[in-house]
Scaffold this motif. Structure first.
Motif, short mmCIF file in Angstrom:
data_model
loop_
_atom_site.label_atom_id
_atom_site.label_comp_id
_atom_site.label_asym_id
_atom_site.label_seq_id
_atom_site.Cartn_x
_atom_site.Cartn_y
_atom_site.Cartn_z
N ASN A 167 17.22 2.03 -25.19
CA ASN A 167 18.67 2.26 -25.14
C ASN A 167 19.39 1.68 -26.34
N ASN A 168 18.83 0.62 -26.93
CA ASN A 168 19.48 -0.04 -28.06
C ASN A 168 19.06 0.53 -29.41
N LEU A 169 18.14 1.50 -29.41
CA LEU A 169 17.71 2.10 -30.67
C LEU A 169 18.76 3.08 -31.18
N PRO A 170 19.02 3.10 -32.49
CA PRO A 170 19.92 4.13 -33.04
C PRO A 170 19.28 5.50 -32.94
N SER A 171 20.08 6.50 -32.61
CA SER A 171 19.56 7.85 -32.42
C SER A 171 20.38 8.84 -33.23
N GLU A 222 16.56 18.08 -33.76
CA GLU A 222 15.14 17.86 -33.96
C GLU A 222 14.67 16.49 -33.48
N HIS A 223 15.63 15.54 -33.38
CA HIS A 223 15.25 14.17 -33.03
C HIS A 223 14.97 14.08 -31.53
N LYS A 224 13.83 13.49 -31.20
CA LYS A 224 13.43 13.37 -29.81
C LYS A 224 13.17 11.90 -29.49
N GLN A 225 13.59 11.47 -28.32
CA GLN A 225 13.29 10.13 -27.84
C GLN A 225 12.78 10.28 -26.42
N LYS A 226 11.50 9.93 -26.23
CA LYS A 226 10.86 10.19 -24.96
C LYS A 226 10.00 9.00 -24.55
N GLY A 236 11.60 10.66 -32.82
CA GLY A 236 11.67 11.38 -34.09
C GLY A 236 11.42 12.86 -33.96
N ASN A 237 11.17 13.51 -35.08
CA ASN A 237 10.91 14.94 -35.12
C ASN A 237 9.41 15.17 -35.05
N VAL A 238 8.85 15.15 -33.86
CA VAL A 238 7.42 15.34 -33.65
C VAL A 238 7.22 16.53 -32.71
N PRO A 239 6.13 17.31 -32.90
CA PRO A 239 5.94 18.51 -32.08
C PRO A 239 5.62 18.17 -30.64
N ASP A 240 6.05 19.03 -29.73
CA ASP A 240 5.71 18.89 -28.31
C ASP A 240 4.30 19.40 -28.07
#
Length: 771
Positions: free
Chosen positions: A265-269, A274-278, A293-297
Motif C-alpha cells: 500500500n505504501n509503494l508508489p504506483s 501497463e503497470h500492474k501490482q499483484k 510493473g509491466n510484466v506479462p500475465d
C-alpha cells in the motif's frame, strides 16, 4: 545432592514415554518421519514438585519434551504438521517467529466458550542453538504466567535459549482474544504457461513487430518473517520488469513493516494501464508472490478473491480452479463468485442462473497435503452456428530440404457463436507452432465445428510448391463426444519416424536451425488423398480413427547448407536420406488414450496399418505398434517413462520402418543408427527440480520456468523380418541432462554414454519433448 540423584533417576525411568492425544491439552509426538530423538523426557507432577513447587510450576501437571539434532527441513515439517494438527484441535497461535512457534489450548468456561484466564495446554516447536525441541505442557495454567514458565525452564534442567528472548509484548497482545483473519481464496483458470518467446507478425494497431519477442523481467527471492492478515509468510518471490522496483520492494520488506499488504500500500504506483501490482499468497506453503510493473500475465496465473470460501462441512477452500470455459471469460466467473455466498457448493449452484452463457457447473474438491482445491467444470450453452473465416500470413519456415519457405493459410469454420480472436486455440493451426517443414504436417481436428481449410507455400531451396486443401465435417454432443469425417488433398513434406519425433513443429525448431542447430528430421514428399473417420469420447479422453490413404511417396534431397553462422564456412548440413519411392494405398486404425495435463499423465497409442497390392498399392505389409507413455510428478520433481513395441508381417518401406538412435530415442548413439521392420524401445527419465536449491534473479522472463537436472536410461533394438534368427541384443545408454521448461516449450542439453565399446560420449541439444 540426594535431591538431584532422585530427579535424575526419575528422568531415566520416565524417558521414552510418548503421550497419547487427549482433550486435556496433551498432543502426541507422532510425526511419522521424525528422526530419532537425542533426548525425550516426561516430567510428571511428582517429578516437577521435587524441583520447583512455586509459581509458575505449581499449575503444571505434565511436561513432555523431545530434542533432535537441528535440520532445517525437519524443523519446517514439524511446524507444518503440528500446526495443522493443533488447528484441528482448536488450539490458538500464541507466537510465530523464525525459530519459535507457540500454541495454547484455552480452558472452556461454564458456557463452553474459551476462557481468557487459563489454558489447558502449551505446545512449542522451537529451534535453539543446534537443536530442535518439541515441548508440550499440560495443566491449569494462568495465561499471565506462560512467559514466566517458558523462560524459567532451566529450573527443571531444560536449557532452551530461544525462550529467553521471548518478548513480553507478544504475550500481552495474546491476552486479548482476537478472531483470526480469514485468508482469501485463490482463483485461477485452467491453461498452460505461455512460451518464453513467440514468433508473430504485428497487425495494424499492435506494437509488436515480426520477429522474436522476449519479455525482460527481474526476479528475486527473499526469506524472513512477514505477515499477511496474521498468517506467517517465510518466503517471498518478487517479480518485476525493473531492477529499481525489486530494490525498492526488498528494502521496504526488510526495513519497514512486517505486514506485506501494508508494504504494498505504501509503494508508489505510476498511473499507467501497463503497470500492474499483484499479490498472491499461498498460506499452506507460507509463501507469497509480489508482481509489480509491466510484466506479462500468465494464462493460469492465480489471483486472490475478496473472501475465503468454505465447504458445507466448514473446511476452508484454499484455491479455486475453473475449467471447461471457452467463450465465458474467467473474470466473469470470478466476479460472480465474489458476489455470491461463501459456501462453495451454493456459489457453484448459482453460477448458471447468474451467467447467461452457462448451462451448468460441476464441483470437485481435491485435498493434497494441507491444501484444498475446488475444481469447477462449467458447461456452456450451445450457440448459433456461424461461419468464421480466418487467415494467417505469412508462414515462414526453414530446413535443409526446402530451404526458406513462405506460405499462407486460410480456414472457414462453422462454429458456435463468435470466435475469440485473442485465442484461436483449438481450431487454428497456430503460427507459434512454427512449421519445421514447408507447410508439411497434419492439422489437428477442431472439436468445435466443421471447417474448410487450405494452405499453399513455396520452398525457395528446392523450388517446389506445396499445398493442402480439404474439409472436416463434425457432429458432436456437447462435452460428451465428437464424430468427424475429414478429407484432404495434399502435396507436402512429411518426416520419417513421425510417431517418435512428433514435436517437429515446436516453436524453437526453426529458430534453432537458423542459428546452425542440427536438423534431426528426415523428409520425403507425399502427394495424394487421405480420408479419415474419427470418434472422440471426451471423458475420459479417447480417440478412435480409421484412415484411408492413397499417396505417392518420393525422396527429397538436401537443397542448402546455409545457416546464420555459415556465411563463409565450408561446413555441410547432414544429407537427407532416400526413402522407398512408390504408390502407397493403405488402411490404418488408430486408438489414443490421453489423460495428460501439462505433460503429466498417460498418453498411449495403438495403431495397425495394412497395405496390399490387391488394392493397387506397390507395398504389401501389415504393421502394428503400441506406444505407452507416462509422466508423474513427485512434488516439484518428475519421472517420465516410455515403452514402444513394433511388429510387422513383411519388409517395410524405409519411410515406415522402426528407426531409433539419437536425441530423444537412444541418446548415446548416432542419429537413426538402427532401423528395421520390428523393434522395441524403452526410456526412463528422472527430473530433479533445481529451482528449490538456489535463487534465480535478474534474468530473462523464462527464468520463471522450471529448471531440471535429468538422469536418463535408454534401451532399444531394431531388426528385420528377413533375419534368419532373432537374438535379443538391445542397445542401451545412460546420461545426464539439463532442461529449461516443462510444458510446450523446452530447451534441453544432454550428455550420454552407450554401454558399448567404441561408442564415445555424446552431447546434443534439443528443443522438443521426445515423449
Amino acid at each position: 545432592m540426594r535431591k538431584s540423584i532422585v530427579i535424575t533417576l526419575l528422568l531415566l525411568i520416565t524417558s521414552g514415554v510418548v503421550p497419547a492425544e487427549t482433550p486435556d491439552g496433551t498432543i502426541a509426538f507422532d510425526y511419522r518421519d521424525a528422526p530419532r530423538a537425542k533426548f525425550q523426557f516426561h516430567f510428571t507432577r511428582e517429578l516437577i514438585t521435587l524441583a520447583a513447587t512455586t509459581a509458575p510450576f505449581d499449575s503444571v501437571a505434565n511436561l513432555y519434551i523431545h530434542t533432535y539434532h537441528y535440520d532445517a527441513d525437519i524443523f519446517d515439517k514439524f511446524v507444518q504438521y503440528y500446526g495443522e494438527t493443533l488447528k484441528v484441535g482448536n488450539w490458538r497461535s500464541l507466537h510465530e517467529g523464525s525459530d519459535t512457534f507457540l500454541y495454547m489450548l484455552e480452558a472452556p468456561n461454564e458456557q463452553n466458550e474459551a476462557s481468557n484466564d487459563t489454558v489447558w495446554g502449551i505446545f512449542a516447536v522451537v529451534k535453539s542453538d543446534s537443536d530442535v525441541h518439541l515441548l508440550n505442557i499440560t495443566g491449569d495454567i494462568p495465561r499471565q504466567q506462560i512467559r514466566q514458565l517458558l523462560t524459567n525452564l532451566d529450573q527443571l534442567g531444560i536449557e532452551i535459549r530461544a525462550f529467553k528472548s521471548l518478548s513480553a509484548f507478544k504475550f500481552q497482545e495474546s491476552e486479548e482474544k482476537q478472531e483470526p483473519m480469514l485468508l482469501p481464496t485463490l482463483f485461477r483458470p485452467s491453461g498452460n504457461q505461455p512460451n518464453f518467446f513467440s514468433i508473430r507478425f504485428g497487425k495494424k494497431g499492435e506494437s509488436s513487430k515480426f520477429g522474436l519477442k522476449f519479455s525482460m523481467s527481474q526476479n528475486e527471492n527473499l526469506r524472513g518473517d512477514w505477515r499477511y492478515y496474521g498468517h506467517p509468510i517465510k518466503k517471498i518471490h518478487i517479480h518485476s520488469d525493473s531492477k529499481n522496483n525489486i530494490t525498492q520492494i526488498r528494502q521496504a520488506l526488510q526495513e519497514g513493516s512486517t505486514d506485506i499488504q501494508e508494504v504494498l500500500n505504501n509503494l508508489p504506483s505510476p498511473n499507467t494501464p501497463e503497470h500492474k501490482q499483484k499479490l498472491i499468497v499461498r498460506a499452506w506453503e507460507r509463501s507469497a508472490i509480489i508482481i509489480v510493473g509491466n510484466v506479462p500475465d500468465h494464462k493460469n496465473e492465480p489471483s486472490m478473491l475478496s473472501k475465503q470460501f468454505r465447504t458445507d462441512a466448514g473446511k476452508p477452500v484454499h484455491e479455486i480452479l475453473i475449467e471447461g470455459h471457452q467463450s465465458t471469460h474467467p473474470d466473469t466467473v470470478r466476479k460472480t463468485l465474489e458476489e455470491g455466498p461463501k459456501e462453495i457448493e451454493k456459489a457453484i449452484a448459482a453460477l448458471p442462473s447468474t451467467i447467461p452463457d452457462l448451462e451448468g457447473a460441476r464441483l470437485r474438491v481435491e485435498e493434497k497435503d494441507s491444501r484444498r482445491t475446488a475444481i469447477i467444470t462449467v458447461t456452456e450453452k450451445p450457440k448459433p452456428l456461424r461461419f468464421h473465416f480466418q487467415t494467417e500470413v505469412p508462414v515462414i519456415t526453414f530446413n535443409r530440404v526446402t530451404g526458406w519457405g513462405i506460405g499462407i493459410q486460410a480456414e472457414s469454420v462453422l462454429r458456435e457463436g463468435k470466435v475469440n480472436t485473442t485465442d484461436l486455440g483449438q481450431s487454428w493451426p497456430r503460427i507459434q507452432k512454427a512449421r519445421s517443414t514447408a507447410l508439411g504436417h497434419n492439422w489437428p481436428s477442431d472439436p468445435n465445428g466443421s471447417r474448410f481449410f487450405g494452405e499453399i507455400g513455396y520452398g525457395f531451396g528446392n523450388k517446389q510448391v506445396y499445398y493442402r486443401v480439404g474439409g472436416d465435417a463434425v457432429t458432436r454432443k456437447h462435452d460428451l463426444w465428437n464424430f468427424g469425417l475429414t478429407t484432404q488433398f495434399q502435396r507436402t513434406t512429411d518426416t520419417i519416424n513421425p510417431d517418435f519425433l512428433y514435436h517437429k513443429d515446436a516453436p524453437g525448431e526453426t529458430f534453432f536451425r537458423v542459428l546452425g542447430g542440427p536438423d534431426y528430421l528426415n523428409y520425403y514428399l507425399r502427394t495424394g488423398i487421405e480420408v479419415a473417420l474419427r470418434w472422440e469420447p471426451m471423458i475420459p479422453n479417447h480417440l478412435f480413427k480409421l484412415s484411408l490413404l492413397n499417396e505417392t511417396h518420393k525422396s527429397l534431397r538436401k537443397s542448402t547448407d546455409w545457416h546464420l553462422f555459415n556465411w563463409r564456412s565450408n561446413s555441410k548440413a547432414r544429407e537427407n536420406p532416400e526413402i522407398t519411392d512408390g504408390q502407397l494405398r493403405s488402411v490404418t486404425f488408430r486408438y489414443d488414450f490421453n489423460t495428460r495435463n501439462d505433460y503429466l499423465g498417460w498418453y498411449n497409442t495403438f495403431f495397425a496399418e495394412h497395405s496390399n497390392s490387391t488394392i493397387g498399392s506397390e507395398f504389401d505389409f501389415t504393421r502394428y505398434q503400441l506406444h505407452l507413455r507416462y509422466a508423474h510428478s513427485f512434488g516439484n520433481h518428475r519421472i517420465r517413462t516410455r515403452a514402444v513395441g513394433s511388429f510387422s508381417t513383411a519388409p517395410l518401406p524405409i519411410q515406415r520402418q522402426f528407426t531409433i538412435g539419437g536425441p530423444g530415442l537412444l541418446n548415446g548413439y548416432p542419429l537413426y543408427a538402427f532401423a528395421g521392420d520390428q523393434g522395441f524401445l524403452f526410456n526412463i527419465e528422472y527430473f530433479y527440480n533445481l529451482l528449490g536449491l538456489m535463487d534465480w534473479e535478474h534474468v530473462l522472463e523464462f527464468s520463471d520456468m522450471d529448471l531440471f537436472l535429468l538422469i536418463f536410461l535408454d534401451a532399444g533394438q531394431a531388426w528385420n523380418v528377413s533375419d534368419e534368427k532373432y537374438i535379443f541384443q538391445p542397445k542401451s545408454d545412460v546420461g545426464i541432462g539439463l532442461q529449461l521448461g516443462e510444458t510446450d516449450a523446452i530447451l534441453r542439453f544432454n550428455v550420454s554414454k552407450a554401454f558399448e565399446a567404441g561408442q564415445g560420449i555424446r552431447f546434443n541439444t534439443v528443443w522438443f519433448y521426445s515423449f
